[in-house]
Design an enzyme around this catalytic site. Structure first.
Site, short mmCIF file in Angstrom:
data_model
loop_
_atom_site.label_atom_id
_atom_site.label_comp_id
_atom_site.label_asym_id
_atom_site.label_seq_id
_atom_site.Cartn_x
_atom_site.Cartn_y
_atom_site.Cartn_z
N SER A 8 10.16 -15.43 16.86
CA SER A 8 9.81 -14.43 17.87
C SER A 8 10.51 -14.68 19.20
O SER A 8 10.79 -13.74 19.93
CB SER A 8 8.30 -14.46 18.13
OG SER A 8 7.62 -14.05 17.00
N GLU A 37 13.41 -5.73 13.78
CA GLU A 37 14.50 -5.85 14.76
C GLU A 37 15.55 -6.80 14.18
O GLU A 37 15.22 -7.91 13.77
CB GLU A 37 13.95 -6.38 16.08
CG GLU A 37 12.93 -5.42 16.70
CD GLU A 37 12.43 -5.91 18.05
OE1 GLU A 37 13.13 -5.70 19.05
OE2 GLU A 37 11.33 -6.50 18.10
N ASN A 39 9.07 -8.52 21.99
CA ASN A 39 8.47 -9.63 22.75
C ASN A 39 8.95 -9.70 24.19
O ASN A 39 8.30 -10.33 25.02
CB ASN A 39 8.68 -10.95 22.01
CG ASN A 39 7.73 -11.01 20.84
OD1 ASN A 39 6.55 -10.70 20.97
ND2 ASN A 39 8.25 -11.34 19.68
N HIS A 74 13.41 -9.69 12.66
CA HIS A 74 12.11 -9.93 13.30
C HIS A 74 11.11 -8.84 12.97
O HIS A 74 11.32 -7.67 13.29
CB HIS A 74 12.30 -10.03 14.82
CG HIS A 74 11.03 -10.33 15.54
ND1 HIS A 74 10.46 -9.47 16.44
CD2 HIS A 74 10.21 -11.40 15.47
CE1 HIS A 74 9.35 -10.01 16.90
NE2 HIS A 74 9.17 -11.18 16.33
P1 NAD Z 1 1.89 -19.88 10.92
O1 NAD Z 1 1.55 -21.13 11.65
O2 NAD Z 1 0.82 -18.94 10.54
O3 NAD Z 1 2.65 -20.28 9.54
C1 NAD Z 1 3.68 -21.20 9.46
C2 NAD Z 1 3.79 -21.66 8.02
O4 NAD Z 1 4.94 -22.48 7.89
C3 NAD Z 1 2.60 -22.48 7.52
O5 NAD Z 1 2.19 -22.00 6.26
C4 NAD Z 1 3.16 -23.90 7.43
O6 NAD Z 1 2.54 -24.68 6.40
C5 NAD Z 1 4.60 -23.62 7.11
N1 NAD Z 1 5.53 -24.70 7.42
C6 NAD Z 1 5.42 -25.69 8.32
N2 NAD Z 1 6.52 -26.46 8.29
C7 NAD Z 1 7.35 -25.93 7.34
C8 NAD Z 1 8.61 -26.28 6.84
N3 NAD Z 1 9.28 -27.33 7.31
N4 NAD Z 1 9.13 -25.51 5.84
C9 NAD Z 1 8.46 -24.45 5.35
N5 NAD Z 1 7.24 -24.07 5.80
C10 NAD Z 1 6.71 -24.81 6.78
O7 NAD Z 1 3.04 -19.16 11.77
P2 NAD Z 1 3.40 -17.59 11.87
O8 NAD Z 1 2.54 -16.96 12.88
O9 NAD Z 1 3.49 -17.03 10.51
O10 NAD Z 1 4.85 -17.69 12.52
C11 NAD Z 1 5.97 -18.07 11.76
C12 NAD Z 1 7.23 -17.56 12.43
O11 NAD Z 1 7.15 -16.14 12.50
C13 NAD Z 1 7.45 -18.07 13.84
O12 NAD Z 1 8.82 -18.25 14.06
C14 NAD Z 1 6.92 -16.93 14.70
O13 NAD Z 1 7.58 -16.88 15.94
C15 NAD Z 1 7.32 -15.74 13.86
N6 NAD Z 1 6.54 -14.52 14.08
C16 NAD Z 1 5.18 -14.57 14.16
C17 NAD Z 1 4.47 -13.41 14.41
C18 NAD Z 1 2.97 -13.39 14.49
O14 NAD Z 1 2.44 -12.36 14.91
N7 NAD Z 1 2.27 -14.44 14.08
C19 NAD Z 1 5.17 -12.19 14.55
C20 NAD Z 1 6.55 -12.17 14.41
C21 NAD Z 1 7.23 -13.35 14.18
#
Ligand code: NAD
Length: 287
Positions: A122, A155, A194, A143
């Site tokens: 993000s 995006e 964002n 994204h």
């Molecule tokens: P989250 O914490 O819910 O999930 C992260 C996952 O990654 C977990 O299941 C964890 O076990 C796993 N993980 C940890 N280390 C790892 C590794 N080395 N290899 C593989 N998996 C691993 O996080 P999220 O909210 O899903 O965010 C993940 C990404 O998506 C981030 O980059 C965030 O910026 C982006 N994002 C999040 C949102 C949102 O609304 N939550 C929206 C858009 C983008």
């Protein structure tokens, strides 16, 4: 139609699970990778939850289509197996640059040459990760927004090294999985979404952490005065508090104070948002 058939999703948390499920729902074969069996158990529960959500919220998803998506999803804790024949890897692991760089280092060695890598980060710029991939021409950002089955923007943002053909393929792939693709023409921290949302959420946290207004009242003002369907703290709950916490705690002193406030009052109490049944609001009675 693109040449992409097999997709691997790294990380099966809030967004990774949604991306994997939406991609499988759209007919692609998907391997989902996470670090251990406990994480995969959580992923299975997330996928089961998404079947129910799609049946309720996505037109045409009842009648077996949502369940059928599960048949196209496989789960892995071995990275080499997960990416063995991937056309596209979408990375959705925690928003920590060093972790992403380390992961791209391994991925660059394990994935076939054909594989395109896309980060769902993000707030981090793809150029901060591109060298770790070993294939900067086949790497960009894709994204998604949270709740991708209904908030379906994708995006697409490359670096100066991204091959324009790869950029176009990923734009087209985003359409193939039901997203509305939006090209971001120059690298920009936070993309479009964002760049607007993060300052908005930070301002809301400052109001609540500073004792100016309660979170529910901040939301009320925003909803009533602008006609928006949700206030900032409802959005925090949808995102899940971990991601904003990670972003804030890497910021300046002002932002770190907000991170500490989120941690003390919500995260340390297990209030991480909708995913845990409680955040700024309680969701425990929701079916
Ligand atoms: P989250 O914490 O819910 O999930 C992260 C996952 O990654 C977990 O299941 C964890 O076990 C796993 N993980 C940890 N280390 C790892 C590794 N080395 N290899 C593989 N998996 C691993 O996080 P999220 O909210 O899903 O965010 C993940 C990404 O998506 C981030 O980059 C965030 O910026 C982006 N994002 C999040 C949102 C949102 O609304 N939550 C929206 C858009 C983008």
């Amino acid at each position: 139609m693109t040449d992409i058939r097999k997709v691997t999703v790294l990380g099966t948390g809030v967004l990774g699970a949604q991306i994997a499920f939406q991609t499988a729902y759209s007919g692609f074969e998907v391997s989902a990778y996470d670090i251990d069996d406990a994480a995969l158990d959580k992923a299975r529960a997330r996928f089961a939850g998404l079947v129910g959500t799609y049946r309720k919220e996505v037109p045409g998803a009842d009648g077996g289509k949502a369940e059928a998506a599960l048949q196209r999803l496989s789960l892995h804790t071995d990275l080499a197996t997960a990416v063995a024949d991937a056309d596209l890897v979408i990375e959705a692991i925690p928003e920590v640059l060093s972790l992403k760089q380390e992961t791209y280092g391994k991925l660059g060695e394990l994935a076939p040459e054909k594989t395109i890598f896309a980060t769902n980060s993000s707030t981090l710029l793809p150029s901060a990760m591109k060298d770790a991939t070993g294939r900067p021409d086949r790497f960009l950002a894709l994204h998604f927004a949270n709740s991708i089955w209904k908030f379906n923007t994708a995006e697409v943002m490359g670096t100066a090294d991204t091959d324009p053909a790869v950029f176009d393929t990923v734009l087209a792939f985003a359409s193939e999985i039901g997203m509305v693709p939006v090209p971001v023409r120059k690298e920009k921290a936070g993309y479009v979404l964002n760049s607007l949302l993060v300052p908005f959420l930070n301002s809301a946290a400052e109001l609540a952490a500073g004792g100016y207004a309660d979170p529910h009242d901040v939301d009320k003002v925003w909803r009533i005065a602008t006609g928006a369907p949700m206030g900032p703290f409802q959005i925090y709950d949808i995102i899940g508090l971990n991601t904003p916490y990670n972003i804030l705690s890497h910021g300046d002193e002002r932002l770190q104070k907000l991170a500490a406030w989120l941690k003390k009052n919500y995260i340390d109490k297990g209030k991480l948002g909708i995913a845990t049944g409680e955040g700024f609001y309680s969701y425990k009675d929701r079916s």
